[in-house]
Design a protein around this motif. Structure first.
Motif, mmCIF file in Angstrom:
data_model
loop_
_atom_site.group_PDB
_atom_site.id
_atom_site.type_symbol
_atom_site.label_atom_id
_atom_site.label_comp_id
_atom_site.label_asym_id
_atom_site.label_seq_id
_atom_site.Cartn_x
_atom_site.Cartn_y
_atom_site.Cartn_z
ATOM 1 N N SER A 84 31.619 61.904 89.771
ATOM 2 C CA SER A 84 32.031 60.550 90.802
ATOM 3 C C SER A 84 30.957 59.575 90.793
ATOM 4 C CB SER A 84 32.643 61.133 91.841
ATOM 5 O OG SER A 84 31.615 61.587 92.506
ATOM 6 N N GLN A 85 29.493 60.031 91.163
ATOM 7 C CA GLN A 85 28.500 59.109 91.551
ATOM 8 C C GLN A 85 28.151 58.165 90.039
ATOM 9 O OE1 GLN A 85 28.465 62.185 92.341
ATOM 10 N NE2 GLN A 85 28.873 61.721 94.336
ATOM 11 N N THR A 86 28.111 58.949 88.799
ATOM 12 C CA THR A 86 27.973 58.036 87.678
ATOM 13 C C THR A 86 29.040 57.202 87.092
ATOM 14 O OG1 THR A 86 28.460 59.834 86.101
ATOM 15 C CG2 THR A 86 26.466 59.694 87.025
ATOM 16 N N THR A 87 30.355 57.370 87.659
ATOM 17 C CA THR A 87 31.591 56.724 87.098
ATOM 18 C C THR A 87 31.976 55.583 88.172
ATOM 19 O OG1 THR A 87 33.025 58.208 88.209
ATOM 20 C CG2 THR A 87 32.322 58.816 85.647
ATOM 21 N N LEU A 88 31.444 55.490 89.300
ATOM 22 C CA LEU A 88 31.902 54.349 90.242
ATOM 23 C C LEU A 88 31.569 53.108 89.742
ATOM 24 C CD1 LEU A 88 31.212 55.979 93.832
ATOM 25 C CD2 LEU A 88 33.299 55.296 92.740
ATOM 26 N N GLN A 89 30.147 52.987 89.223
ATOM 27 C CA GLN A 89 29.712 51.666 88.630
ATOM 28 C C GLN A 89 30.176 51.529 87.545
ATOM 29 O OE1 GLN A 89 27.810 49.485 90.124
ATOM 30 N NE2 GLN A 89 28.058 48.130 88.557
ATOM 31 N N PRO A 90 30.455 52.171 86.531
ATOM 32 C CA PRO A 90 31.148 51.676 85.279
ATOM 33 C C PRO A 90 32.606 51.474 85.464
ATOM 34 C CG PRO A 90 29.904 53.837 84.761
ATOM 35 C CD PRO A 90 29.781 53.485 86.340
ATOM 36 N N VAL A 91 33.275 51.951 86.525
ATOM 37 C CA VAL A 91 34.690 51.566 86.853
ATOM 38 C C VAL A 91 34.872 50.313 87.071
ATOM 39 C CG1 VAL A 91 36.651 52.087 88.194
ATOM 40 C CG2 VAL A 91 35.371 54.046 87.200
ATOM 41 N N ASP A 92 33.711 49.924 88.130
ATOM 42 C CA ASP A 92 33.947 48.547 88.769
ATOM 43 C C ASP A 92 33.529 47.793 87.502
ATOM 44 O OD1 ASP A 92 33.870 46.855 91.013
ATOM 45 O OD2 ASP A 92 31.810 46.531 90.353
ATOM 46 N N THR A 93 32.476 47.978 86.868
ATOM 47 C CA THR A 93 32.113 47.079 85.720
ATOM 48 C C THR A 93 33.130 46.872 84.647
ATOM 49 O OG1 THR A 93 29.790 47.497 85.960
ATOM 50 C CG2 THR A 93 30.409 46.513 84.057
ATOM 51 N N LEU A 94 33.858 47.994 84.222
ATOM 52 C CA LEU A 94 34.863 47.875 83.068
ATOM 53 C C LEU A 94 36.030 47.209 83.857
ATOM 54 C CD1 LEU A 94 34.548 51.367 82.020
ATOM 55 C CD2 LEU A 94 33.839 49.417 80.472
ATOM 56 N N ALA A 95 36.390 47.425 85.160
ATOM 57 C CA ALA A 95 37.533 46.759 85.743
ATOM 58 C C ALA A 95 37.306 45.081 85.443
ATOM 59 C CB ALA A 95 37.945 47.087 86.891
ATOM 60 N N LYS A 96 36.158 44.902 85.719
ATOM 61 C CA LYS A 96 35.844 43.230 85.826
ATOM 62 C C LYS A 96 35.993 42.807 84.307
ATOM 63 C CE LYS A 96 32.962 43.100 90.127
ATOM 64 N NZ LYS A 96 31.664 42.851 90.657
ATOM 65 N N GLU A 97 35.373 43.515 83.365
ATOM 66 C CA GLU A 97 35.423 43.254 81.983
ATOM 67 C C GLU A 97 36.730 42.978 81.510
ATOM 68 O OE1 GLU A 97 33.612 42.229 78.344
ATOM 69 O OE2 GLU A 97 33.041 42.119 80.423
ATOM 70 N N TYR A 98 37.596 43.918 81.915
ATOM 71 C CA TYR A 98 38.829 43.868 81.515
ATOM 72 C C TYR A 98 39.595 42.766 81.888
ATOM 73 C CZ TYR A 98 43.908 45.575 81.071
ATOM 74 O OH TYR A 98 45.118 45.588 80.770
ATOM 75 N N GLN A 99 39.684 42.551 83.207
ATOM 76 C CA GLN A 99 39.999 41.119 83.629
ATOM 77 C C GLN A 99 39.588 40.103 82.831
ATOM 78 O OE1 GLN A 99 39.321 41.136 87.857
ATOM 79 N NE2 GLN A 99 40.667 42.813 88.101
ATOM 80 N N ARG A 100 38.131 39.999 82.523
ATOM 81 C CA ARG A 100 37.908 38.866 81.839
ATOM 82 C C ARG A 100 38.373 38.783 80.460
ATOM 83 N NH1 ARG A 100 34.313 37.581 78.073
ATOM 84 N NH2 ARG A 100 33.932 39.676 77.589
ATOM 85 N N LEU A 101 38.403 39.710 80.111
ATOM 86 C CA LEU A 101 39.265 39.981 78.506
ATOM 87 C C LEU A 101 40.428 39.212 78.366
ATOM 88 C CD1 LEU A 101 37.592 43.220 77.152
ATOM 89 C CD2 LEU A 101 36.952 41.118 76.370
ATOM 90 N N GLN A 102 41.278 39.889 79.617
ATOM 91 C CA GLN A 102 42.510 39.676 79.645
ATOM 92 C C GLN A 102 42.755 37.961 79.820
ATOM 93 O OE1 GLN A 102 44.164 42.040 78.361
ATOM 94 N NE2 GLN A 102 45.745 42.081 80.019
ATOM 95 N N GLN A 103 41.804 37.519 80.662
ATOM 96 C CA GLN A 103 41.737 36.088 80.835
ATOM 97 C C GLN A 103 41.414 35.253 79.394
ATOM 98 O OE1 GLN A 103 39.185 35.244 83.931
ATOM 99 N NE2 GLN A 103 40.756 36.079 85.606
ATOM 100 N N SER A 104 40.583 35.771 78.937
ATOM 101 C CA SER A 104 40.166 35.120 77.563
ATOM 102 C C SER A 104 41.297 35.167 76.478
ATOM 103 C CB SER A 104 38.870 36.107 77.200
ATOM 104 O OG SER A 104 38.599 35.589 75.949
ATOM 105 N N PHE A 105 41.903 36.278 76.403
ATOM 106 C CA PHE A 105 42.883 36.419 75.497
ATOM 107 C C PHE A 105 44.126 35.413 75.839
ATOM 108 C CE2 PHE A 105 41.781 41.206 74.771
ATOM 109 C CZ PHE A 105 40.823 40.901 74.003
ATOM 110 N N ALA A 106 44.521 35.313 77.118
ATOM 111 C CA ALA A 106 45.512 34.346 77.478
ATOM 112 C C ALA A 106 45.141 32.936 77.136
ATOM 113 C CB ALA A 106 45.716 34.458 78.901
ATOM 114 N N GLN A 107 43.950 32.538 77.261
ATOM 115 C CA GLN A 107 43.409 31.391 77.083
ATOM 116 C C GLN A 107 43.423 31.106 75.385
ATOM 117 O OE1 GLN A 107 39.311 31.132 78.957
ATOM 118 N NE2 GLN A 107 40.100 30.881 80.717
ATOM 119 N N GLN A 108 42.739 32.093 74.563
ATOM 120 C CA GLN A 108 43.081 31.970 73.100
ATOM 121 C C GLN A 108 44.362 31.830 72.592
ATOM 122 O OE1 GLN A 108 40.857 35.258 71.392
ATOM 123 N NE2 GLN A 108 38.956 34.867 72.163
#
Length: 222
Positions: A84-108
């Motif tokens: 859990s300690q090593t995955t907390l940061q990746p989860v947060d980072t990936l969630a933000k990246e996922y949102q960014r990609l979704q917004q990017s796809f919508a704009q495209q």
């Protein structure tokens, strides 16, 4: 790496492999190769997942796997992270990246849709300018020969050609009745009988948009 660490890593890989196989069974995947093919990723990436090396995997790879396995991204990372300690940061980072990609796809998508509209309007520009005036003239003068309006439809015809839309048969054509391509407006007909096209139908590339509407042709008397 000492023997204890090796044993711990093997145990972790065994546990994660079992968890992955259980999830694969739920979505009908029988092998790791089938999973890799369905997600469009390499077997090496599947091995990383089984080892709990989520932090070393690309975001788009994890997104593809989460979609194929039908598991939310954060749940996938939490399940296949080493702890859990090593995955907390990746989860947060990936969630933000996922949102960014979704917004990017919508704009495209929006950008491509606007480009499509602009290209279509440019193709139809002369028709858009001239057709309303021609239609008004026809209403004011019912005696105006309709043939004069035909050249104004050329831009629309060109646009349909660019899109791969083609007529099944021209209006007035007589041909053999095919129920897959023709719709009877009246009467009855058997496949192969002569029919006359009243309203043309269209194909879009390999897809049938609508069947041509036809009427039976009376057999000629001898």
């Amino acid at each position: 790496m000492n023997a204890q660490e090796k044993s711990s890593n093997r145990n972790l890989e065994d546990r994660l492999t079992s968890a992955l196989q259980a999830q694969m069974q739920q979505v009908g995947l029988s092998s790791f190769k089938a999973l890799a093919d369905a997600a469009g990723v390499s077997l090496q990436q599947i091995r990383k997942l089984r080892r709990g090396e989520v932090g070393q995997m690309r975001v788009d790879t994890l997104l593809k796997l989460s979609q194929v396995l039908q598991v939310p991204l954060d749940e996938l990372v939490a399940t296949f992270g080493k702890n859990s300690q090593t995955t907390l940061q990746p989860v947060d980072t990936l969630a933000k990246e996922y949102q960014r990609l979704q917004q990017s796809f919508a704009q495209q998508r929006e950008s491509l849709w606007q480009e499509f509209q602009q290209s279509s309007l440019q193709q139809l520009e002369s028709w858009l300018v001239q057709w309303p005036t021609a239609a008004q003239k026809a209403q004011e003068n019912p005696q105006l020969p309709a043939v004069r309006l035909l050249p104004l439809m050329r831009p629309l015809e060109q646009l349909l050609q660019r899109w791969g839309v083609e007529a099944i048969a021209p209006v007035g054509a007589e041909l053999a009745y095919d129920p897959q391509l023709h719709q009877l407006l009246e009467g009855t007909a058997q496949p192969g009988d002569r029919v006359k096209v009243r309203y043309t139908g269209y194909r879009h590339r390999d897809k049938l948009l609508n069947r041509a509407q036809v009427s039976p042709v009376a057999p000629s008397s001898s």
